[in-house]
Design an enzyme around this catalytic site. Sequence first.
Site, PDB file in Angstrom:
ATOM      1  N   CYS A 217       0.812  -1.214   0.000  1.00 15.13           N
ATOM      2  CA  CYS A 217       0.000   0.000   0.000  1.00 15.13           C
ATOM      3  C   CYS A 217       0.849   1.268   0.000  1.00 15.13           C
ATOM      4  O   CYS A 217       0.683   2.136  -0.853  1.00 15.13           O
ATOM      5  CB  CYS A 217      -0.934  -0.005   1.211  1.00 15.13           C
ATOM      6  SG  CYS A 217      -1.975   1.463   1.322  1.00 15.13           S
TER       7      CYS A 217
ATOM      8  N   GLU B 199     -11.000  -5.343 -21.852  1.00 13.02           N
ATOM      9  CA  GLU B 199     -11.820  -5.805 -20.721  1.00 13.02           C
ATOM     10  C   GLU B 199     -12.690  -6.979 -21.142  1.00 13.02           C
ATOM     11  O   GLU B 199     -13.416  -6.906 -22.130  1.00 13.02           O
ATOM     12  CB  GLU B 199     -12.687  -4.643 -20.197  1.00 13.02           C
ATOM     13  CG  GLU B 199     -13.745  -5.025 -19.185  1.00 13.02           C
ATOM     14  CD  GLU B 199     -13.200  -5.775 -17.976  1.00 13.02           C
ATOM     15  OE1 GLU B 199     -13.807  -6.792 -17.612  1.00 13.02           O
ATOM     16  OE2 GLU B 199     -12.170  -5.350 -17.407  1.00 13.02           O
TER      17      GLU B 199
ATOM     18  N   ARG C 295      -5.695  -9.333  -7.951  1.00 15.28           N
ATOM     19  CA  ARG C 295      -4.622  -9.717  -7.043  1.00 15.28           C
ATOM     20  C   ARG C 295      -4.966 -11.058  -6.403  1.00 15.28           C
ATOM     21  O   ARG C 295      -6.143 -11.395  -6.243  1.00 15.28           O
ATOM     22  CB  ARG C 295      -4.418  -8.647  -5.951  1.00 15.28           C
ATOM     23  CG  ARG C 295      -4.005  -7.298  -6.522  1.00 15.28           C
ATOM     24  CD  ARG C 295      -3.755  -6.288  -5.401  1.00 15.28           C
ATOM     25  NE  ARG C 295      -2.615  -6.666  -4.575  1.00 15.28           N
ATOM     26  CZ  ARG C 295      -1.339  -6.389  -4.867  1.00 15.28           C
ATOM     27  NH1 ARG C 295      -1.032  -5.729  -5.965  1.00 15.28           N
ATOM     28  NH2 ARG C 295      -0.370  -6.761  -4.053  1.00 15.28           N
TER      29      ARG C 295
ATOM     30  N   HIS D 295     -22.425  25.342   4.040  1.00 14.65           N
ATOM     31  CA  HIS D 295     -22.524  25.832   2.661  1.00 14.65           C
ATOM     32  C   HIS D 295     -21.432  26.871   2.425  1.00 14.65           C
ATOM     33  O   HIS D 295     -21.131  27.652   3.318  1.00 14.65           O
ATOM     34  CB  HIS D 295     -23.904  26.476   2.451  1.00 14.65           C
ATOM     35  CG  HIS D 295     -24.074  27.122   1.113  1.00 14.65           C
ATOM     36  ND1 HIS D 295     -24.329  26.397  -0.029  1.00 14.65           N
ATOM     37  CD2 HIS D 295     -24.020  28.429   0.740  1.00 14.65           C
ATOM     38  CE1 HIS D 295     -24.433  27.229  -1.052  1.00 14.65           C
ATOM     39  NE2 HIS D 295     -24.246  28.467  -0.607  1.00 14.65           N
TER      40      HIS D 295
END
Length: 479
Positions: free
Chosen positions: A41, A203, A272, A445
């Site tokens: 990671c 794909e 993975r 906001h």
Amino acid sequence: MQNFDVVVIGSGPGGYVAAIRSAQLGFKTAVIEREALGGVCLNVGCIPSKAMITATHMLHRAQHDFKTMGLNIKGGIDVDMKTLVKWKQSVCDKMSGGVNQLLKGNTVTILKGEATFKTTKELTLKSASGTDTVTAKHFIIATGSRPIEIPGFPFDEKDICSSTGALNFDEIPKRVVAIGGGYIGLEITSYLRKLGSEVIVVEAQNSLLAGVVDPECAQVVTRKAEKAGIQFKFGAKAKGQKKTKDGYEVTVEINGKDEVIKCDKILVTVGRRPNGDQANLKGVGIAVDERGFVKVDAQRRTNIPHIFAIGDICGQPMLAHKASHEGVMVPEIISGINRVYDAKTVPAVVFTDPEIASAGMTEAECKAKGFNDLLISKFPFAANGRAVSMMETDGFVKMIADKKTHVLLGVHIVGPEASNLISEAALAIEMGARLEDVALTIHPHPTLGETMMEAAEATLGHAIHIIQKPLTGAKSAHA
């Protein structure tokens, strides 16, 4: 021989967290790492890819949006790829160095090398300095996963790359073929396209992120990617590649016919696989399933009571934050605290352009669980003042709730900073919140966060900033 109360194998986002929590609870703790602290990671995954995505997003905005805002850059912007990669690496090094400091600060012993189970209570540790034996009362396996390699496309991480090699290019590749349109492939091809690479994605499914994210969210990303010039070949299977004098020729089968695509680099991102075949886990009797996942119970305990497994190695979802959650939980269980893994949702993010984030169930998953009577609505970012001021108006916030109880079942966001917005949804779902809880919470906001409040109002049937047809059975949040 070195003896510990707890030994953690692997220092990724599950492992290093488990080691720190173990030490905090008073256990004599060691963490073993064969490569860099922080694991995949921090070093070759989440963090470096986000660094590259951030840099190229800035580049894209400078090239396409600045002029509209009146910010004129004289001449073009030159990309120094070597400096960009060096900067990316500096981000990783800072994060890995931070993990090192945290471990040392919590008196965790860091052992560098390759760990192999000799028995269920003893490890062999091989390192540059030789072989050592490590024993412990408890082991936590956090050895993660690795990219899947497909036949005919062996990784060299120079020309045929996993995500690791694709984050280390010395120069911008002219033509890239990406095999696999999952979230890793889409994140990397998105950044490469913004650098100017010609990108073709191969794909096997008929749509992107099928079964992974809400289909409407995926459509927004697909349209924007195609508009940016990324080509998609759906229902396609990569059969092989051939090296030529000016790059590679990739043979792809589409509808029973072969097609040859020329490119300079090949990116393989078809998923993975867990590292369940390493560290002699099976050899000492630790149960591993046919896919390579270590079998665990709700406490992440293996079939051997004093051995636990966390993160990618013990099953889906293979996400860093799920691993970290388990990394805190397991040491507490070892200390005697009665805990189990019972998260209602694990939020997921895809750092495409725009980002996709989700928490809870999709509409299909809701119906599969027996929720057939649903309230579903969307609020577009185009109706949000902050998104308009940012010139990032693609996408929406979509909410799904049980019509009978108004309990929130799923939130799916595609749009700017979806990754930051989804935490509110995860908290709401974890707490069993109703649409009214979100709708009646005053949001500041002008912010992107207002879209959460407005989406809840829209799902109840009375959004303020979009014109809605009355929803059947809609009630006021105040009723």
